[in-house]
Scaffold this active site. Sequence first.
Site, PDB file in Angstrom:
ATOM      1  N   ARG A 172       0.823  -1.211   0.000  1.00 13.34           N
ATOM      2  CA  ARG A 172       0.000   0.000   0.000  1.00 13.34           C
ATOM      3  C   ARG A 172       0.857   1.261   0.000  1.00 13.34           C
ATOM      4  O   ARG A 172       0.353   2.353  -0.232  1.00 13.34           O
ATOM      5  CB  ARG A 172      -0.915  -0.056   1.227  1.00 13.34           C
ATOM      6  CG  ARG A 172      -1.798   1.139   1.396  1.00 13.34           C
ATOM      7  CD  ARG A 172      -2.962   0.837   2.306  1.00 13.34           C
ATOM      8  NE  ARG A 172      -4.147   0.530   1.545  1.00 13.34           N
ATOM      9  CZ  ARG A 172      -5.080  -0.334   1.907  1.00 13.34           C
ATOM     10  NH1 ARG A 172      -4.942  -1.010   3.020  1.00 13.34           N
ATOM     11  NH2 ARG A 172      -6.128  -0.524   1.161  1.00 13.34           N
ATOM     12  N   ARG A 203     -24.099   1.120  -2.217  1.00 20.20           N
ATOM     13  CA  ARG A 203     -24.204  -0.284  -1.816  1.00 20.20           C
ATOM     14  C   ARG A 203     -24.838  -0.462  -0.435  1.00 20.20           C
ATOM     15  O   ARG A 203     -24.696   0.383   0.447  1.00 20.20           O
ATOM     16  CB  ARG A 203     -22.853  -0.992  -1.909  1.00 20.20           C
ATOM     17  CG  ARG A 203     -21.808  -0.530  -0.948  1.00 20.20           C
ATOM     18  CD  ARG A 203     -20.464  -1.157  -1.294  1.00 20.20           C
ATOM     19  NE  ARG A 203     -19.461  -0.745  -0.323  1.00 20.20           N
ATOM     20  CZ  ARG A 203     -18.162  -1.011  -0.437  1.00 20.20           C
ATOM     21  NH1 ARG A 203     -17.710  -1.689  -1.456  1.00 20.20           N
ATOM     22  NH2 ARG A 203     -17.330  -0.598   0.498  1.00 20.20           N
ATOM     23  N   ARG A 250     -10.221   8.142   1.803  1.00 17.00           N
ATOM     24  CA  ARG A 250      -9.517   6.960   1.300  1.00 17.00           C
ATOM     25  C   ARG A 250      -8.885   7.231  -0.058  1.00 17.00           C
ATOM     26  O   ARG A 250      -7.780   6.770  -0.336  1.00 17.00           O
ATOM     27  CB  ARG A 250     -10.492   5.778   1.157  1.00 17.00           C
ATOM     28  CG  ARG A 250     -10.697   4.995   2.435  1.00 17.00           C
ATOM     29  CD  ARG A 250     -11.500   3.735   2.127  1.00 17.00           C
ATOM     30  NE  ARG A 250     -12.715   3.695   2.908  1.00 17.00           N
ATOM     31  CZ  ARG A 250     -13.872   3.195   2.507  1.00 17.00           C
ATOM     32  NH1 ARG A 250     -14.002   2.714   1.283  1.00 17.00           N
ATOM     33  NH2 ARG A 250     -14.909   3.184   3.303  1.00 17.00           N
TER      34      ARG A 250
END
Length: 223
Positions: free
Chosen positions: A95, A134, A179
Site C-alpha cells: 500500500r 451499496r 480513502r
Amino acid sequence: MNKNGIGRHIVFTGVPGCGKGTQARILKDKLSIPHLSTGEMLRAEAAKGTPLGLEIKALLNNGGFATDEMIIDMVSKRIDEPDCAHGFILDGFPRTLPQAEALDKLLADRGISLDAVIEIQVPDEIIMERILGRYACMKCGAGYHDKFQKPKIYGVCDVCGGMDFYRRLDDNRTTVQKRLINYRALTYPTIPYFEKKGLLRCVDGTGTIEAVSKKIDSILGIA
Ligand SMILES: [Zn+2]
C-alpha cells in the site's frame, strides 16, 4: 514464479472500491492459490479484540491505515504458510512505497519473483457512485446496490426474503474521499516503482465484473 519456475505471484492494486478484491477472489479459484487480503487480515485481528486489534479498529474506523511495520510483519508470516507454496494473490499490499520495497526483499529472500502487478483503473466519480450506493441484507448479508443490483422486488431480499437492510458506516462521502486522497498520497508512488521493473499491467476497471476478469485472464495468459 519461484526459482523452480512454478507458481504464480500476483499483486492487485488500485483505488479502494476499484473491484480488486472481487477480481482477486475470481482469480484465486481459477489458479487454486490463496487470496491474501490485508484488509481481511486486519479485520480478523481487530475482531479478536487484542490491544493490536483495538488499535487497528480505531485506525480503520477513521479511514486510516495500519503502520507499514504491522502489515509487513503480517504478510511475511502469512506467505510462509504451506498453502502459499505454489503462489498467492496479494490484495491491498503493498500500500506504500516502503511496503513495496519490503515486498521485494521478502520475495528475494524466498527466491520468488512477481509475475505481474495488475492495476485496476476506475475514475474517482465512479468509485463514489459504487460505494455510496451499496447496501446489504441484515438477515443473510446478501449485497445490493441502489443502481447496479436492485432486489427483484423493492425492499425484499432476493435470497432470504428479509426486509431489513443496512449500509456500512464507513461507506459515506467523507470517508471515501479520505480513502481516495490517502491512495493518491501513499499508494500511487508504488505504480511507477513497479512500472520501472516492467511488472505493471493496467486494466480498465469500469466494465462488468466478467469483462474485467476476461481482460485479466488475457494479461496473465490464462485460457
Ligand atoms: Zn437476505
